[in-house]
Design a protein around this motif. Structure first.
Motif, mmCIF file in Angstrom:
data_model
loop_
_atom_site.group_PDB
_atom_site.id
_atom_site.type_symbol
_atom_site.label_atom_id
_atom_site.label_comp_id
_atom_site.label_asym_id
_atom_site.label_seq_id
_atom_site.Cartn_x
_atom_site.Cartn_y
_atom_site.Cartn_z
ATOM 1 N N CYS A 356 -11.020 -23.092 26.463
ATOM 2 C CA CYS A 356 -10.585 -21.820 27.050
ATOM 3 C C CYS A 356 -11.739 -21.198 27.820
ATOM 4 C CB CYS A 356 -10.097 -20.856 25.975
ATOM 5 S SG CYS A 356 -9.805 -19.183 26.624
ATOM 6 N N CYS A 359 -12.522 -17.234 26.501
ATOM 7 C CA CYS A 359 -13.230 -16.911 25.262
ATOM 8 C C CYS A 359 -14.119 -18.050 24.755
ATOM 9 C CB CYS A 359 -12.254 -16.488 24.160
ATOM 10 S SG CYS A 359 -11.311 -17.867 23.454
ATOM 11 N N THR A 361 -13.278 -20.925 23.416
ATOM 12 C CA THR A 361 -12.759 -21.728 22.303
ATOM 13 C C THR A 361 -12.386 -23.141 22.769
ATOM 14 O OG1 THR A 361 -11.851 -19.753 21.271
ATOM 15 C CG2 THR A 361 -10.908 -21.860 20.572
ATOM 16 N N CYS A 395 -4.290 -19.897 25.438
ATOM 17 C CA CYS A 395 -5.267 -20.044 24.366
ATOM 18 C C CYS A 395 -4.764 -19.358 23.092
ATOM 19 C CB CYS A 395 -6.595 -19.437 24.806
ATOM 20 S SG CYS A 395 -7.793 -19.288 23.462
ATOM 21 N N ALA A 397 -6.473 -18.366 20.633
ATOM 22 C CA ALA A 397 -7.409 -17.349 20.150
ATOM 23 C C ALA A 397 -7.299 -16.044 20.941
ATOM 24 C CB ALA A 397 -8.839 -17.883 20.211
ATOM 25 N N CYS A 398 -7.215 -16.111 22.283
ATOM 26 C CA CYS A 398 -7.263 -14.882 23.086
ATOM 27 C C CYS A 398 -6.058 -14.696 23.986
ATOM 28 C CB CYS A 398 -8.552 -14.840 23.917
ATOM 29 S SG CYS A 398 -8.538 -15.961 25.328
HETATM 30 ZN ZN LIG Z 1 -9.397 -18.109 24.655
#
Ligand SMILES: [Zn+2]
Ligand SMILES: [Zn+2]
Length: 641
Positions: A356, A359, A361, A395, A397-398
């Motif tokens: 990503c 962020c 990741t 993503c 995560a974000c």
């Molecule tokens: Zn991300």
């Protein structure tokens, strides 16, 4: 009736001892018997006859004899159990595998696994004759002897094996030819069959139970005195074994990665010692271990033509990964003039990682500390545990949609070729493409028959195939192996690049391209010059300084458990109790299949003593380990650390 000492073929360590049974006259060491054991029926192997019954025991008779193996194989298995820290039962099961009932006549598997053979050459080269003469001389003495047959691809190693086999047969002795993987050696099988007909038996994991039984029977009775097969064929019940040839002796697949963790190359040497046989280890890129320890028979350059020049493409200066401008230019020339290319990229899938950009990741396997590999069809796969899921649009995560594909695998390379060079037929050879039995031979046949084609694949494409008309060989990313935290990373990279370079131009002036971000790395620089002895000299010097094989042995102990701390704690305790100055670690390893892992390495001159002591301490800790869910394996002479 005499008494015999019998090891039951069971995996349990608690039953890892011989039991005494009554046997008929004629039962001998190597007889495989069915025996009653704790209320069950088991197979067992007779290791001694004429023993005394233990005090106060009245032995029961064996049920019947079900099979026979040559007596030296019993000694081989008992040695193996001791050296690799396994149990006699597990090791004996290697030489006396389960045997199923016969079901009618079947065609011999050798026909299916062979490509057409070549005729016997009118004459040998000077160096081939010298090698054959030396091997045949050793065969005549019936004493164990080990040779390294070193020669570039195309220098005629197989013909030396074939003539050594003839010499063994002429002395009424058998031969075993080991190859890394039978599916990748159809030409070797074909040449053996062309020369020796149905006196050749083929053993490999792709056989059905019935086929394996038939082949073993032909071997045991002497009607097939020549055996070709992968690793486990080193245990074939060949009577009067005279010769073992280990082809591509540098290949890591000769080491078994589950208990018993034996190395077929070491086992071959031991078997030769027991049978008074000769072992010929052959390779264009021998292991440093073999180069240092064995008598060398050097074949030198290839028989026809010179080795092709190698051009190193510095990817720091060239855009266009995975297909740089110089590589595209070479492929373009193929489109114009015709011809074939082999492209090696030692990574499967489309992209080895998704990253990503918002962020930072990287998508990882939930069970293993490795990145997930993007495959065609939008599936993410873990190459360690098989975990698979759909590739996400954003993503996790974000939530950003800016997810980037890092690097390239064989599937992406195939796609790029389709886009940039549609005129060239593409044939992919990797573990995903050849899951079906027979798929490798089919792909290789297609490539052999094509007129403008590219063979794209993982290290499979670098292994011993010989094709006419290959005018270009390219390593798309020579750096994939160098980054591995393993003392064999340089050796493996050198072998892979040199092996691939040898694929090109067997009958045409070939071109070799090596794409790399590290053009100054020694492994790549020496491979580009085809300088095998130069590389081995610097590599051996480095190993001597660091105390690595062949100067010292390694014993690797890996512990794994559900909690992060337990494996390290166990190994720390083990290290303190082993109290050996050559111990390194413990060091944590990547988590695999949800298990946290750590390893302890011993550099030692007495691997059996260390392994035995470690096994003893682990047995003492078994109850506590079971409670904590921790497991441990001891690996003698590991192939990776
Ligand atoms: Zn991300
Ligand atoms: Zn995984």
């Amino acid at each position: 009736m005499p008494f015999a000492s019998v090891y039951p073929l069971v995996a349990t360590r608690a039953l890892a001892r011989p039991f005494t049974y009554r046997v008929e006259n004629g039962v001998r060491k190597g007889s495989v018997v069915a025996v009653p054991l704790h209320g069950a029926r088991r197979r067992g192997v007779v290791v001694d006859v004429g023993v005394e019954a233990p005090e106060g025991i009245d032995p029961v008779p064996v049920d019947r004899v079900v099979d026979e193996v040559p007596a030296p194989l019993v000694d081989l298995a008992l040695w193996l159990a001791d050296y690799y820290g396994s149990t006699p039962g597990r090791a004996l099961a290697l030489v006396a595998p389960e045997k199923r009932a016969r079901r009618g006549e079947r065609p011999q598997p050798g026909d299916r696994d062979a490509l057409a053979g070549e005729a016997r050459p009118a004459a040998l080269s000077t160096s081939q004759s010298a090698a054959v003469e030396r091997i045949v001389g050793a065969l005549g003495r019936s004493k164990p002897a080990l040779f390294l047959l070193q020669g570039a691809t195309g220098s005629g190693k197989t013909e030396v094996y074939l003539q050594a086999c003839e010499a063994a047969l002429a002395r009424a002795r058998g031969a075993i030819i080991l190859v890394p993987e039978i599916a990748l050696a159809p030409q070797t099988v074909g040449r053996l069959r062309a020369r020796f007909g149905d006196r050749v038996a083929v053993l490999h994991s792709g056989l059905t139970e019935a086929e394996r039984r038939d082949e073993r029977e032909r071997i045991r009775t002497g009607s097939a005195p020549i055996v070709v097969g992968a690793r486990s064929a080193v245990f074939a019940p060949v009577p009067h074994l005279g010769l073992v040839c280990v082809d591509e002796e540098h290949d890591a697949s000769y080491k078994q990665e589950s208990d018993p963790r034996y190395d077929a190359r070491t086992v071959a040497a031991k078997r030769a010692a027991l049978d008074g046989a000769v072992v010929v280890y052959g390779s264009a890129t021998p292991r440093p271990e073999s180069w240092e320890h064995l008598e060398r028979l050097e074949l030198g350059a290839r028989l026809s033509g010179r080795l092709p020049p190698v051009r190193v493409v510095d990817l720091r200066r060239e855009a266009g990964y995975p297909l740089s401008a110089p590589l595209l230019a070479e492929l373009g020339a193929l489109v114009e003039r015709g011809g074939k290319a082999i492209l090696l990229l030692n990574r499967r899938g489309v992209a080895p990682a998704l990253h990503c950009r918002a962020c930072g990741t990287t998508l990882r396997c939930p069970n293993c500390d490795v990145s997930l590999v993007l495959h065609s069809g939008g599936t993410l796969r873990c190459h360690h545990c098989g975990f698979a899921e759909r590739s996400p649009e954003t993503c996790a995560a974000c939530g950003s949609a800016d997810v980037m594909r890092l690097g390239a695998g064989t599937q992406r390379l195939e796609r790029e070729l389709e886009r940039r060079m549609p005129e060239l037929e593409r044939i992919r050879l990797d573990a995903d493409a050849v899951r079906r039995p027979g798929a490798v031979a089919a792909a290789l046949r297609r490539f052999a028959a094509a007129d403008r084609a590219v063979l794209v694949g993982t290290q499979m494409v670098a292994k011993g195939h010989h094709f006419g008309g290959v005018s270009l060989a390219a390593v798309v990313d020579a750096d994939t192996g160098l980054g591995m935290p393993d003392f064999r990373a340089e050796e493996r990279t050198f072998q892979l690049v040199t092996q691939l370079a040898g694929r090109s131009g067997r009958d045409a002036p070939g071109r070799v391209l090596v794409q790399t971000f590290q053009p100054d790395a020694l492994a790549i620089a020496y491979a580009a010059r085809h300088d095998v002895s130069g590389f081995l000299a610097v590599e051996l010097e480095r190993r001597r300084e660091l105390g690595y094989p062949p100067y010292r042995h390694l014993v690797r102990i890996v512990a794994a458990g559900p909690e992060p701390d337990a494996p390290v704690r166990l190994l720390t305790e083990l290290r303190d109790r082993l109290a050996d100055p050559g111990l390194l670690g413990p060091a944590p390893l990547l988590r695999l299949r949800g298990r946290h892992r750590a390893q302890l390495i011993a550099k030692t001159d007495r691997p059996r003593a260390i392994a035995a002591r470690a096994a003893e301490l682990l047995t003492g800790a078994a109850a506590a380990m079971r409670r904590a869910g921790v497991t441990a394996v001891v690996d003698v002479d590991p192939q990776s650390v």
